[in-house]
Scaffold this active site. Structure first.
Site, PDB file in Angstrom:
ATOM      1  N   HIS A 468       5.818  -2.025  -5.827  1.00  0.00           N
ATOM      2  CA  HIS A 468       5.436  -1.262  -4.753  1.00  0.00           C
ATOM      3  C   HIS A 468       4.406  -2.189  -3.533  1.00  0.00           C
ATOM      4  O   HIS A 468       3.429  -1.339  -3.094  1.00  0.00           O
ATOM      5  CB  HIS A 468       4.578   0.066  -5.419  1.00  0.00           C
ATOM      6  N   HIS A 469       5.002  -3.253  -3.388  1.00  0.00           N
ATOM      7  CA  HIS A 469       4.165  -4.158  -2.342  1.00  0.00           C
ATOM      8  C   HIS A 469       4.995  -4.436  -1.232  1.00  0.00           C
ATOM      9  O   HIS A 469       5.166  -5.499  -0.781  1.00  0.00           O
ATOM     10  CB  HIS A 469       3.631  -5.320  -3.182  1.00  0.00           C
ATOM     11  N   PRO A 470       5.884  -3.376  -0.600  1.00  0.00           N
ATOM     12  CA  PRO A 470       6.653  -3.891   0.769  1.00  0.00           C
ATOM     13  C   PRO A 470       5.913  -4.111   1.822  1.00  0.00           C
ATOM     14  O   PRO A 470       4.748  -3.515   2.307  1.00  0.00           O
ATOM     15  CB  PRO A 470       7.322  -2.521   1.035  1.00  0.00           C
TER      16      PRO A 470
END
Length: 553
Positions: A468-470
């Protein structure tokens, strides 16, 4: 038609910060638009509420396109849809990354974003429970604390990490990043401290600030080469609001490029292909998508040593009462509150720039799509932090309601795969250390039979997930593919800035919420024309920060 000075699109980790800082002057009219709803549900304030978040609460329900290098798998891609954005649904881990991350940004053309430039903004945001030093401060809006009641298995993990060879580190955001320790978390007084709680809630009474939820932005209004407003739909009704000074996108690495593309700003060939009339050919929009891919090991425990047993009704009730009465227990845990940083690549070790991160999950099946064991389990997530693979965000059509095409293009670079599998091997070895022997019965995933490289690769293809680190889809810089300049102004259109994780030139070697908040803090000064804060210009590394600033104190 309502007119404001600033319109901020997206009330997430960055948008709430901007709303606070830009509305300090009572004569400045600020509008904050959020497609999602309020954060009033008690789950948002409970630290352990994270366990529900990746399973669909307050999210868009996105998935990736089939991943070519993962056997065609489609991965869930949770993106927040609520006040506070990612800070309202994440695991509350507060890590900033490494000094070399930011010095790398500056070297790539993001002038003014070196570690010396950004450290003061990390500190300005922070109200740290434990640390007040050259790296940390008290008195800022964002509550940062340490876990209130770590379980014995968490303490055993710290010893296991040291047995493996990692030094104990009490502060991953301080003089060095490497090692094993408890994470600092965005929790204050046993409640999640999202940016909605920290920055927005205290100022909701300002008469010059308007916050609209359920407002789905569909287009940036551009006239004569200048962004002058936002078209949105709220309650089934379309509306255009105008900005006299600036329109500011803060919708994240998926939402911000999506809105630009819908507005005709982006690669002209793609826009023509989906039926959107190009108004500004900007090839970098939606390019350079970067993300951390997570591989995990799960072990079955010898007893009830994690929080899995609290799924039973009577224990759930007791946990709720314990939290309400004493502000402790399972509900007060972020569930991923212990971990560490280490090295897959010897070259990274030589630079003291960790390229692997571990998160210890106090249970099994905590996140969506991860298997839950019948008995109590413990999970150790591993992520390779500096992927070379690059993906895209594209439109499926010109319909504003259509789901965007998200393609992280995981493992398109073979080096990412080998480093990720090496990190998984390390996680398995840590779980086998003597300190954890009283707690761990047997590894269930990938399972003790998975010993070959091929078996581990097959397991990874089947089970890997996003961290969840775009970032990176509206990258800042000075080259032709940069979308914004170092002041975060969109190249080629006046009155439009982007202030969120999409502007990061490279993903940080850490979780990305704290860096996103920092970006918004610095962006507020850039927008208001204030002199930006800065540590000594000669500072290039974390260790130099310590030496130089301490010599001046």
């Amino acid at each position: 038609m309502t007119v404001y000075d600033y319109i901020i699109v997206g009330a997430g980790s960055a948008g709430c910060v901007l709303a606070n800082r830009l509305s300090v002057d009572p004569s400045t009219r600020v509008l904050l638009l959020e497609a999602g709803g309020s954060d009033n549900n008690p789950l948002f304030s409970m630290p352990a509420g994270f366990a529900k978040m990746t399973k669909g609460i307050a999210s868009w329900g996105y998935s990736t396109v089939p991943q070519r290098h993962l056997g065609g798998r489609v991965l869930r891609y949770t993106q927040a849809k609520v006040l506070g954005g990612g800070s309202s649904i994440n695991a509350q881990v507060y890590t900033r990354g490494n000094a070399r991350d930011y010095d790398g940004w500056a070297a790539d053309g993001a002038t003014g974003w070196s570690y010396a430039d950004v450290l003061p903004y990390f500190k300005r945001a922070e109200d740290n429970q434990r640390f007040v030093d050259v790296y940390h401060a008290r008195g800022g809006p964002l509550g940062v604390s340490v876990p209130v009641n770590p379980l014995p298995i968490s303490e055993a993990f710290l010893r296991a990490g040291q047995e493996y060879g990692m030094p104990y580190n009490p502060d991953f955001n301080g003089a060095r990043q490497e090692g094993v320790g408890h994470y600092q978390v965005t929790v204050r007084d046993a409640r999640r401290c999202s940016t909605a709680a920290a920055y927005l809630k205290p100022i909701r009474g300002r008469p010059n600030l308007t916050v609209l939820t359920g407002a789905y932005s569909t287009r940036i209004v551009v006239e004569n080469g200048r962004a002058v407003g936002i078209e949105s739909v709220r309650g089934g009704q379309g509306e255009i609001v105008r900005a006299e000074r600036e329109v500011i996108l803060a919708s994240g690495a998926i939402g911000s490029p999506r809105l630009l593309l819908l507005s005709g700003i982006g690669p002209a060939d793609h826009l023509n292909a989906v039926g959107v009339k190009p108004i500004h050919d900007l090839p970098g929009v939606g390019e350079d998508l970067q993300d951390h891919l997570d591989l995990y090991a799960i072990a079955e425990c010898k007893g009830d040593f994690t929080y899995d047993g609290y799924a039973k009704l009577h224990r759930t009730i007791w946990a709720g009462l314990e939290y309400l009465l004493f502000k402790r227990g399972p509900v007060a845990s972020t569930l991923f509150e212990t971990g560490g940083f280490w090295y897959a690549d010897p070259a990274a070790r030589a630079l003291e720039w960790p390229d692997v991160q571990f998160h210890l999950g106090l249970g099994s099946g905590i996140e969506a799509g991860v298997e839950k064991l019948r008995n109590a389990g413990v999970t150790l997530n591993s992520a390779f932090l500096r992927p070379r693979s690059r993906g895209t965000v594209r439109l499926a059509s010109g319909d504003p309601t259509a789901v965007p095409l998200i393609d992280p293009n995981y493992w398109s670079d073979a080096c990412d795969r080998s480093a990720a599998i090496e990190a998984l091997k390390m996680a398995r070895e840590i779980l086998r250390q003597p300190a954890l022997e009283p707690f761990v019965m047997v590894e269930r995933m990938p399972g003790v039979a998975a010993t070959s490289e091929a078996a581990l690769a097959d397991y990874a293809y089947r089970t890997c997930k996003t961290d969840h680190h775009p970032v990176g889809t509206c990258r800042m810089g000075t080259d032709q593919l940069a979308v914004v300049d170092p002041s975060l102004r969109l190249r080629g259109i006046d009155g439009l800035r982007i202030c969120d994780a999409s502007v990061m030139p490279r993903v940080t070697s850490s979780n990305t919420n704290a860096p996103t908040i920092m970006i918004a803090e610095k962006a507020a000064d850039l927008i208001l024309g204030k002199t930006t804060l800065c540590a000594p210009q000669s500072v290039n590394t974390e260790r130099n920060v310590l030496n130089i600033l301490e010599s001046k104190s």
